[in-house]
Enzyme design. Structure first.
Site, PDB file in Angstrom:
ATOM      1  N   HIS A 126      -2.252  -1.935  -9.818  1.00  0.00           N
ATOM      2  CA  HIS A 126      -3.219  -1.347  -8.897  1.00  0.00           C
ATOM      3  C   HIS A 126      -4.471  -2.197  -8.906  1.00  0.00           C
ATOM      4  O   HIS A 126      -4.850  -2.729  -9.959  1.00  0.00           O
ATOM      5  CB  HIS A 126      -3.566   0.093  -9.323  1.00  0.00           C
ATOM      6  CG  HIS A 126      -4.175   0.876  -8.223  1.00  0.00           C
ATOM      7  ND1 HIS A 126      -5.509   0.812  -7.943  1.00  0.00           N
ATOM      8  CD2 HIS A 126      -3.617   1.702  -7.314  1.00  0.00           C
ATOM      9  CE1 HIS A 126      -5.755   1.595  -6.904  1.00  0.00           C
ATOM     10  NE2 HIS A 126      -4.628   2.145  -6.501  1.00  0.00           N
ATOM     11  N   HIS A 172       0.873  -1.183   0.000  1.00  0.00           N
ATOM     12  CA  HIS A 172       0.000   0.000   0.000  1.00  0.00           C
ATOM     13  C   HIS A 172       0.908   1.231   0.000  1.00  0.00           C
ATOM     14  O   HIS A 172       1.713   1.395  -0.900  1.00  0.00           O
ATOM     15  CB  HIS A 172      -0.937  -0.101   1.207  1.00  0.00           C
ATOM     16  CG  HIS A 172      -2.052   0.899   1.256  1.00  0.00           C
ATOM     17  ND1 HIS A 172      -2.446   1.652   0.177  1.00  0.00           N
ATOM     18  CD2 HIS A 172      -2.878   1.273   2.273  1.00  0.00           C
ATOM     19  CE1 HIS A 172      -3.455   2.440   0.522  1.00  0.00           C
ATOM     20  NE2 HIS A 172      -3.734   2.236   1.803  1.00  0.00           N
ATOM     21  N   ASP A 174       2.837   5.804  -6.853  1.00  0.00           N
ATOM     22  CA  ASP A 174       4.071   5.713  -6.070  1.00  0.00           C
ATOM     23  C   ASP A 174       5.326   5.565  -6.908  1.00  0.00           C
ATOM     24  O   ASP A 174       6.430   5.604  -6.373  1.00  0.00           O
ATOM     25  CB  ASP A 174       3.979   4.540  -5.092  1.00  0.00           C
ATOM     26  CG  ASP A 174       3.093   4.886  -3.921  1.00  0.00           C
ATOM     27  OD1 ASP A 174       3.052   6.071  -3.562  1.00  0.00           O
ATOM     28  OD2 ASP A 174       2.432   3.987  -3.384  1.00  0.00           O
TER      29      ASP A 174
HETATM   30  N1  ACO Z   1       4.891  -6.671 -10.577  1.00  0.00           N
HETATM   31  C1  ACO Z   1       4.792  -7.867 -11.188  1.00  0.00           C
HETATM   32  N2  ACO Z   1       3.649  -8.569 -11.291  1.00  0.00           N
HETATM   33  C2  ACO Z   1       2.553  -8.024 -10.735  1.00  0.00           C
HETATM   34  C3  ACO Z   1       2.573  -6.780 -10.088  1.00  0.00           C
HETATM   35  C4  ACO Z   1       3.793  -6.104 -10.023  1.00  0.00           C
HETATM   36  N3  ACO Z   1       3.891  -4.907  -9.432  1.00  0.00           N
HETATM   37  N4  ACO Z   1       1.338  -6.504  -9.643  1.00  0.00           N
HETATM   38  C5  ACO Z   1       0.563  -7.518  -9.991  1.00  0.00           C
HETATM   39  N5  ACO Z   1       1.303  -8.456 -10.664  1.00  0.00           N
HETATM   40  C6  ACO Z   1       0.811  -9.681 -11.276  1.00  0.00           C
HETATM   41  C7  ACO Z   1       0.524 -10.750 -10.241  1.00  0.00           C
HETATM   42  O1  ACO Z   1       1.652 -11.568 -10.006  1.00  0.00           O
HETATM   43  C8  ACO Z   1      -0.610 -11.476 -10.898  1.00  0.00           C
HETATM   44  O2  ACO Z   1      -0.078 -12.296 -11.915  1.00  0.00           O
HETATM   45  P1  ACO Z   1      -0.733 -13.766 -12.188  1.00  0.00           P
HETATM   46  O3  ACO Z   1      -2.110 -13.467 -12.691  1.00  0.00           O
HETATM   47  O4  ACO Z   1       0.176 -14.382 -13.191  1.00  0.00           O
HETATM   48  O5  ACO Z   1      -0.726 -14.461 -10.870  1.00  0.00           O
HETATM   49  C9  ACO Z   1      -1.409 -10.385 -11.590  1.00  0.00           C
HETATM   50  O6  ACO Z   1      -0.429  -9.364 -11.885  1.00  0.00           O
HETATM   51  C10 ACO Z   1      -2.530  -9.805 -10.755  1.00  0.00           C
HETATM   52  O7  ACO Z   1      -1.976  -9.403  -9.515  1.00  0.00           O
HETATM   53  P2  ACO Z   1      -2.783  -9.368  -8.164  1.00  0.00           P
HETATM   54  O8  ACO Z   1      -1.818  -9.506  -7.031  1.00  0.00           O
HETATM   55  O9  ACO Z   1      -3.930 -10.341  -8.245  1.00  0.00           O
HETATM   56  O10 ACO Z   1      -3.386  -7.909  -8.224  1.00  0.00           O
HETATM   57  P3  ACO Z   1      -4.001  -7.132  -7.001  1.00  0.00           P
HETATM   58  O11 ACO Z   1      -5.055  -6.261  -7.551  1.00  0.00           O
HETATM   59  O12 ACO Z   1      -4.376  -8.053  -5.901  1.00  0.00           O
HETATM   60  O13 ACO Z   1      -2.767  -6.269  -6.456  1.00  0.00           O
HETATM   61  C11 ACO Z   1      -1.274  -4.525  -6.010  1.00  0.00           C
HETATM   62  C12 ACO Z   1      -2.648  -4.903  -6.588  1.00  0.00           C
HETATM   63  C13 ACO Z   1      -1.168  -5.016  -4.566  1.00  0.00           C
HETATM   64  C14 ACO Z   1      -1.128  -2.995  -6.007  1.00  0.00           C
HETATM   65  C15 ACO Z   1      -0.165  -5.183  -6.885  1.00  0.00           C
HETATM   66  O14 ACO Z   1      -0.263  -4.727  -8.218  1.00  0.00           O
HETATM   67  C16 ACO Z   1       1.226  -4.935  -6.348  1.00  0.00           C
HETATM   68  O15 ACO Z   1       1.687  -5.684  -5.470  1.00  0.00           O
HETATM   69  N6  ACO Z   1       1.941  -3.862  -6.839  1.00  0.00           N
HETATM   70  C17 ACO Z   1       3.242  -3.530  -6.316  1.00  0.00           C
HETATM   71  C18 ACO Z   1       3.102  -2.757  -5.015  1.00  0.00           C
HETATM   72  C19 ACO Z   1       2.618  -1.336  -5.236  1.00  0.00           C
HETATM   73  O16 ACO Z   1       3.129  -0.599  -6.085  1.00  0.00           O
HETATM   74  N7  ACO Z   1       1.647  -0.930  -4.401  1.00  0.00           N
HETATM   75  C20 ACO Z   1       1.104   0.448  -4.435  1.00  0.00           C
HETATM   76  C21 ACO Z   1      -0.320   0.438  -4.881  1.00  0.00           C
HETATM   77  S1  ACO Z   1      -0.903   2.082  -5.008  1.00  0.00           S
HETATM   78  C22 ACO Z   1      -1.183   2.529  -3.423  1.00  0.00           C
HETATM   79  O17 ACO Z   1      -1.479   1.765  -2.553  1.00  0.00           O
HETATM   80  C23 ACO Z   1      -1.059   3.928  -3.151  1.00  0.00           C
END
Ligand code: ACO
Length: 466
Positions: free
Chosen positions: A333, A293, A389
């Site tokens: 996201h 987050h 971010d």
């Molecule tokens: N890098 C690589 N792969 C990713 C990323 C990433 N940043 N984010 C998602 N994926 C992939 C997952 O591995 C998954 O792949 P799969 O379908 O092969 O298993 C797919 O994309 C979907 O990912 P989920 O985890 O199901 O997506 P979710 O909506 O639950 O997660 C989140 C959203 C937590 C923001 C995620 O994208 C992430 O971890 N990003 C990196 C952390 C980040 O930047 N957080 C800030 C968010 S903005 C904020 O809070 C202000």
């Protein structure tokens, strides 16, 4: 999502907040062959549709059965509330506070004007704004004991741990804040929290640096005063760099609210127990701390320094894709499945700041990472774009904020949204204490047969004490 929009020249009418029944969903239960009808409801001009999960409870195989629930880990498809505060269309990359596009607010508004807007639903008149700014400025000081409290932390304590604890501690200084059904008490608590968050944040910074705390300067604006409490040394009057003041104001506006994100959900859930807003806000700070987050901006810079050079970007992207490395922090996201509109604004803002202080040494790595990801099928097919971010960390670093302080800046801004959402929750007659159901998958009943021979083992065998 897209629905009939009002004509552009129609005067905006305040939203009613009511949900309209727009149809029914017919369900046949294959276990009993019974048919059920549940209402489809719709809210607002943007037209999100839903059914009430409670309507499913009538679907059962026997009268004494609990009835059907929905199973939705991580709330992937569950609306926990109706809200008139923030609108996001994740597919089209739209973000609006109370109907106003984020791009316009970031360009023209002040953070305190936005904080008022989030809470009250309308932009303040001049006299409302003057009073609001006066009130918040008046309450920037914290009780002297807070300083003693902060001094109890180790020099290397994470500032988010300190902030979370000190916000929670404020609750003990304002016991009357628990009268949450009294609008006057709510107002003064909201003013106090908005006013004191920058002071607490700056005190956390000064504690890590081993510097004396700087008291608020009530002649300065909200962001100037914050920078003064962070950076002032021996000069009698702090003069902030206007480019930094503007950048911080914009970043605070961009971070002020984001509908039902993890920390806002935490504030609403904790607040639904009817605890005071200081305690509920501390829950928001705790949720924001996590690396998935608000903690992501800190992780972006750590990731970039681990990559070390633009020539290592391709190998890093491959390690992300193979699942061997970490995720690409600052990408992806839960809601945005196109470019985060805040990220666009932040990228432009970064140019302004770098013009003033010189290019960040790692900007090239960030740009190359973004380019590599936007052209790679792994990221494109999963709709992973830079989020807010991705570039904020580079801006904060160029303003000389230490990496582990980035999320604190986010928390100061998000307090405005948390409190607006908290109050909206309290005034929503449909809300009750937040308490999800579970699907129990553990053992059935079994008799207790202890495996212990000694119920009170001694801790004296501790290695250090040998
Ligand atoms: N890098 C690589 N792969 C990713 C990323 C990433 N940043 N984010 C998602 N994926 C992939 C997952 O591995 C998954 O792949 P799969 O379908 O092969 O298993 C797919 O994309 C979907 O990912 P989920 O985890 O199901 O997506 P979710 O909506 O639950 O997660 C989140 C959203 C937590 C923001 C995620 O994208 C992430 O971890 N990003 C990196 C952390 C980040 O930047 N957080 C800030 C968010 S903005 C904020 O809070 C202000």
């Amino acid at each position: 999502m897209a629905n009939a929009q009002p004509a552009l020249d129609a005067p905006p009418s305040p939203p009613s907040g009511e949900l309209q029944a727009t149809g029914t969903l017919d369900i046949k239960d294959s276990r009993t062959s019974k048919n059920y009808s549940v209402q489809i409801i719709q809210g607002g001009v943007e037209g999100d549709t839903a059914t009430r999960a409670m309507d499913l409870r009538q679907i059962k195989t026997a009268p004494d059965e609990f009835g059907l629930m929905t199973y939705d880990p991580a709330f992937m498809n569950t609306a926990s509330c109706k809200s008139a505060i923030t609108f996001i269309d994740g597919d089209r990359g739209i973000l609006r506070y109370r109907g106003y596009p984020i791009e316009q607010l970031a360009e023209k508004a002040t953070f305190l004007e936005v904080a008022w807007l989030l809470r009250h639903g309308e932009l303040p008149t001049q006299s409302e704004y003057d009073q609001w700014v006066r009130d918040i400025t008046f309450h920037t000081y914290v009780h002297e004991n807070i300083k003693t409290f902060l001094q109890g932390f180790r020099y290397d304590a994470h500032p988010m741990s300190m902030l979370c604890s000190t916000v929670a501690a404020l609750s003990s200084f304002y016991p009357e804040a628990k009268n949450i059904h009294d609008p006057e008490q709510r107002t003064i608590s909201i003013v106090r929290l908005l006013a004191k968050l920058p002071t607490l944040a700056a005190f956390c910074y000064r504690h890590i640096k081993g510097l004396p705390f700087i008291y608020p300067d009530n002649d300065l604006s909200y962001t100037e005063n914050f920078l003064s409490m962070v950076a002032r040394m021996s000069e009698p009057k702090y003069e902030a760099n206007p480019v930094f003041v503007k950048a911080l104001e914009v970043l605070f506006i961009l971070h002020a609210d984001h509908e039902q994100n993890c920390s806002t959900n935490a504030v609403r859930a904790v607040g639904s127990s009817q605890v005071d807003p200081f305690s509920a806000t501390a829950a928001g700070v705790a949720a924001l701390y996590g690396p998935l987050h608000g903690g992501a901006n800190e992780q972006v810079l750590r990731m970039i320094s681990e990559i070390g050079s633009p020539k290592n970007v391709d190998a890093f992207v491959e390690s992300v894709k193979s699942g061997k490395g970490s995720r690409l922090m600052g990408f992806g996201h839960r809601v945005y499945k196109s470019y985060d509109p805040r990220a666009k604004i932040v990228k432009a803002l970064a140019d302004d700041v770098f013009k003033q202080v010189g290019m960040d040494k790692d900007l090239e790595i960030a740009l190359k990472l973004e380019e590599a990801a936007l052209n790679d099928d792994y990221f494109v097919s999963r709709k992973l774009y830079p989020n807010v971010d991705f570039y904020t960390g580079l801006i904060y670093r160029s303003m000389a904020f230490p990496t582990d302080f980035f999320t604190v800046l986010f928390a100061v801004a998000r307090t405005a949204g948390w409190l607006a959402q908290w109050e909206e929750m309290l005034n929503d007659k449909e809300q009750k204490i937040a308490r999800p159901r579970q699907i129990y998958v553990g053992y059935g009943e079994r008799p207790y047969e202890s495996q212990l021979k000694n119920r009170f083992p001694s801790a004296k065998k501790d290695v250090l004490r040998k």
